[in-house]
Motif scaffolding. Structure first.
Motif, PDB file in Angstrom:
ATOM      1  N   ASN A  40       0.811  -1.212   0.000  1.00  0.00           N
ATOM      2  CA  ASN A  40       0.000   0.000   0.000  1.00  0.00           C
ATOM      3  C   ASN A  40       0.847   1.266   0.000  1.00  0.00           C
ATOM      4  O   ASN A  40       0.393   2.326  -0.442  1.00  0.00           O
ATOM      5  CB  ASN A  40      -0.932   0.015   1.210  1.00  0.00           C
ATOM      6  N   LEU A  41       2.079   1.167   0.499  1.00  0.00           N
ATOM      7  CA  LEU A  41       2.963   2.334   0.548  1.00  0.00           C
ATOM      8  C   LEU A  41       3.678   2.585  -0.779  1.00  0.00           C
ATOM      9  O   LEU A  41       4.189   3.684  -1.009  1.00  0.00           O
ATOM     10  CB  LEU A  41       4.025   2.148   1.640  1.00  0.00           C
ATOM     11  N   SER A  42       3.713   1.587  -1.649  1.00  0.00           N
ATOM     12  CA  SER A  42       4.604   1.654  -2.802  1.00  0.00           C
ATOM     13  C   SER A  42       4.239   2.765  -3.780  1.00  0.00           C
ATOM     14  O   SER A  42       5.126   3.480  -4.274  1.00  0.00           O
ATOM     15  CB  SER A  42       4.630   0.305  -3.525  1.00  0.00           C
ATOM     16  N   TYR A  43       2.960   2.925  -4.095  1.00  0.00           N
ATOM     17  CA  TYR A  43       2.571   3.924  -5.099  1.00  0.00           C
ATOM     18  C   TYR A  43       2.878   5.331  -4.611  1.00  0.00           C
ATOM     19  O   TYR A  43       3.388   6.164  -5.370  1.00  0.00           O
ATOM     20  CB  TYR A  43       1.091   3.768  -5.423  1.00  0.00           C
ATOM     21  N   GLY A  44       2.592   5.605  -3.354  1.00  0.00           N
ATOM     22  CA  GLY A  44       2.888   6.918  -2.808  1.00  0.00           C
ATOM     23  C   GLY A  44       4.369   7.224  -2.833  1.00  0.00           C
ATOM     24  O   GLY A  44       4.794   8.333  -3.196  1.00  0.00           O
ATOM     25  N   VAL A  45       5.207   6.246  -2.456  1.00  0.00           N
ATOM     26  CA  VAL A  45       6.656   6.449  -2.481  1.00  0.00           C
ATOM     27  C   VAL A  45       7.135   6.681  -3.902  1.00  0.00           C
ATOM     28  O   VAL A  45       7.989   7.550  -4.156  1.00  0.00           O
ATOM     29  CB  VAL A  45       7.382   5.240  -1.854  1.00  0.00           C
ATOM     30  N   PHE A  46       6.583   5.929  -4.845  1.00  0.00           N
ATOM     31  CA  PHE A  46       6.939   6.103  -6.253  1.00  0.00           C
ATOM     32  C   PHE A  46       6.672   7.536  -6.717  1.00  0.00           C
ATOM     33  O   PHE A  46       7.474   8.125  -7.446  1.00  0.00           O
ATOM     34  CB  PHE A  46       6.144   5.114  -7.105  1.00  0.00           C
ATOM     35  N   LEU A  47       5.566   8.117  -6.267  1.00  0.00           N
ATOM     36  CA  LEU A  47       5.197   9.464  -6.702  1.00  0.00           C
ATOM     37  C   LEU A  47       5.852  10.565  -5.874  1.00  0.00           C
ATOM     38  O   LEU A  47       6.268  11.590  -6.418  1.00  0.00           O
ATOM     39  CB  LEU A  47       3.672   9.629  -6.634  1.00  0.00           C
ATOM     40  N   ASN A  48       5.916  10.380  -4.552  1.00  0.00           N
ATOM     41  CA  ASN A  48       6.258  11.528  -3.709  1.00  0.00           C
ATOM     42  C   ASN A  48       7.745  11.793  -3.546  1.00  0.00           C
ATOM     43  O   ASN A  48       8.134  12.880  -3.112  1.00  0.00           O
ATOM     44  CB  ASN A  48       5.586  11.406  -2.338  1.00  0.00           C
ATOM     45  N   HIS A  49       8.594  10.811  -3.870  1.00  0.00           N
ATOM     46  CA  HIS A  49      10.013  11.033  -3.595  1.00  0.00           C
ATOM     47  C   HIS A  49      10.588  12.192  -4.391  1.00  0.00           C
ATOM     48  O   HIS A  49      11.469  12.903  -3.920  1.00  0.00           O
ATOM     49  CB  HIS A  49      10.821   9.755  -3.851  1.00  0.00           C
ATOM     50  N   PHE A  50      10.052  12.420  -5.610  1.00  0.00           N
ATOM     51  CA  PHE A  50      10.606  13.522  -6.390  1.00  0.00           C
ATOM     52  C   PHE A  50      10.106  14.869  -5.879  1.00  0.00           C
ATOM     53  O   PHE A  50      10.797  15.881  -5.999  1.00  0.00           O
ATOM     54  CB  PHE A  50      10.296  13.360  -7.876  1.00  0.00           C
ATOM     55  N   VAL A  51       8.925  14.899  -5.288  1.00  0.00           N
ATOM     56  CA  VAL A  51       8.474  16.130  -4.641  1.00  0.00           C
ATOM     57  C   VAL A  51       9.424  16.473  -3.497  1.00  0.00           C
ATOM     58  O   VAL A  51       9.799  17.637  -3.300  1.00  0.00           O
ATOM     59  CB  VAL A  51       7.032  15.973  -4.110  1.00  0.00           C
ATOM     60  N   LEU A  52       9.843  15.464  -2.751  1.00  0.00           N
ATOM     61  CA  LEU A  52      10.786  15.676  -1.657  1.00  0.00           C
ATOM     62  C   LEU A  52      12.161  16.096  -2.177  1.00  0.00           C
ATOM     63  O   LEU A  52      12.838  16.932  -1.563  1.00  0.00           O
ATOM     64  CB  LEU A  52      10.906  14.402  -0.826  1.00  0.00           C
ATOM     65  N   ILE A  53      12.571  15.523  -3.294  1.00  0.00           N
ATOM     66  CA  ILE A  53      13.846  15.929  -3.902  1.00  0.00           C
ATOM     67  C   ILE A  53      13.800  17.392  -4.310  1.00  0.00           C
ATOM     68  O   ILE A  53      14.743  18.153  -4.069  1.00  0.00           O
ATOM     69  CB  ILE A  53      14.170  15.023  -5.115  1.00  0.00           C
ATOM     70  N   TYR A  54      12.688  17.803  -4.928  1.00  0.00           N
ATOM     71  CA  TYR A  54      12.544  19.220  -5.293  1.00  0.00           C
ATOM     72  C   TYR A  54      12.551  20.105  -4.057  1.00  0.00           C
ATOM     73  O   TYR A  54      13.189  21.169  -4.041  1.00  0.00           O
ATOM     74  CB  TYR A  54      11.237  19.423  -6.060  1.00  0.00           C
ATOM     75  N   ALA A  55      11.840  19.694  -3.010  1.00  0.00           N
ATOM     76  CA  ALA A  55      11.813  20.487  -1.784  1.00  0.00           C
ATOM     77  C   ALA A  55      13.217  20.613  -1.195  1.00  0.00           C
ATOM     78  O   ALA A  55      13.619  21.687  -0.722  1.00  0.00           O
ATOM     79  CB  ALA A  55      10.860  19.859  -0.770  1.00  0.00           C
ATOM     80  N   LEU A  56      13.967  19.533  -1.243  1.00  0.00           N
ATOM     81  CA  LEU A  56      15.335  19.548  -0.726  1.00  0.00           C
ATOM     82  C   LEU A  56      16.208  20.494  -1.540  1.00  0.00           C
ATOM     83  O   LEU A  56      17.020  21.253  -0.986  1.00  0.00           O
ATOM     84  CB  LEU A  56      15.900  18.131  -0.761  1.00  0.00           C
TER      85      LEU A  56
END
Length: 332
Positions: free
Chosen positions: A256-272
């Motif tokens: 259940n966590l996989s799709y969110g991680v697939f999508l959200n990690h790049f948002v976090l990279i941009y925020a970083l």
């Protein structure tokens, strides 16, 4: 296959933070397994619920309800992060009405190389465009029994791309004609008969031989042809074995966590990037992943899970609470 899908999402995430293994991009290898899993799961879903032409529209709605809720949330989040924290950057320049509108319709994401959508607003989402293209054709391939012909034609396109006769990156990795056979390997694994197993076994061996030839320099290394052949050779047996394991609640939770991680990690990279421009060390990568897991947990339960009920209402003949169904539903 829940834990496996989360591992694949993590490999995609770390690849976007510069991690490679022996010069190979782990994210590309992981994406191929995602394609194989998708072929397996869509065949199961269609055969159990949408096995006639009159139900194809309902199948499309089912898939939209699966992909869109979290995608819309993270796409909008990425637009905000890019515009606020990265003004004037390449992703920020992509925030035009035509680009955003095309990207939100999802299918054009798979054709970003032709300038019809944005790659940079939410980079991992290009593969959702590819997924949607597969969803458009798979009901017809199964209902009208065109799967074998489509498989053969796709292998032909892929071979041309793998050897560099046509664009290897586009036609050997990103566009449906060259990768449809990878989806269909997963399809053949569902209720596999002797013919289907022969097809996937031959594909596994062929992909392994191509990978060995590429790494040995017999076949010229082209963009991602090594990763794609390796992903095919590893992904088919992995999906075959994992699909035969019994349902487990922990595995479902991880999936259940996989799709969110697939999508959200790049948002976090941009925020970083908005606050920091250093290199990714192990601590930074781990921190990004932990935040990605936490966000994915929240968005699954607050955004995707309500849509899950709507999806299930579309499906006929699903046995509520049965172990087999629960195991399948964790993937669907």
């Amino acid at each position: 296959m829940g834990a496996f899908r989360l591992l694949l999402a993590v490999l995609v995430a770390v690849s976007h933070m510069g991690v490679t293994f022996s010069g190979l991009n782990p994210g590309v290898v992981a994406v191929i397994s995602f394609l194989i899993i998708s072929g397996f799961v869509m065949t199961s879903l269609i055969e159990r619920n949408y096995s006639s032409t009159g139900k194809i529209a309902s199948f499309y709605l089912d898939r939209a309800l699966r992909l869109y809720p979290q995608f819309l949330f993270y796409f909008i989040a990425s637009c905000i992060v890019v515009h606020v924290l990265m003004p004037g950057s390449a992703p920020d320049l992509e925030l035009t009405v035509p680009r955003v509108a095309a990207s939100l319709s999802m299918v054009p994401l798979g054709f970003y190389m032709f300038g019809v959508s944005s790659l940079w607003i939410l980079p991992p989402a290009w593969s959702l465009g590819l997924e949607m293209c597969f969803y458009l054709v798979i009901p017809f391939l199964l209902i009208f029994k065109w799967r074998g012909a489509a498989f053969a034609l796709s292998v032909g396109v892929f071979v041309l791309a793998c050897f560099g006769y046509i664009n290897t990156d586009y036609y050997g990795y990103r566009l449906l004609p060259g990768v449809l056979f990878m989806f269909l390997c997963g399809s053949y694994l569902y209720k596999a008969n002797s013919r289907g197993m022969a097809v996937v076994a031959a594909t596994t061996i062929g992909a392994g031989l191509l990978f060995a030839a590429i790494m040995a320099g017999v076949i010229e290394r082209q963009p991602y042809n090594a990763e794609v052949t390796l992903g095919t050779a590893l992904g088919i047996p992995a999906v075959y074995w994992l699909s035969r394991l019994k349902y487990h609640r922990v595995d479902e939770f991880l999936g259940n966590l996989s799709y969110g991680v697939f999508l959200n990690h790049f948002v976090l990279i941009y925020a970083l990037h908005g606050f920091w421009s250093g290199t990714y060390d192990a601590a930074i990568i781990l921190g990004v992943l932990l935040v990605a897991f936490s966000l994915s947990y929240l968005t699954y339960y607050c955004i995707e899970r309500p849509a899950l009920k709507l999806r299930h209402r579309l499906r006929a003949g699903v046995r509520a609470g049965a172990t087999e169904t629960r195991s399948a539903e964790a993937l669907l």
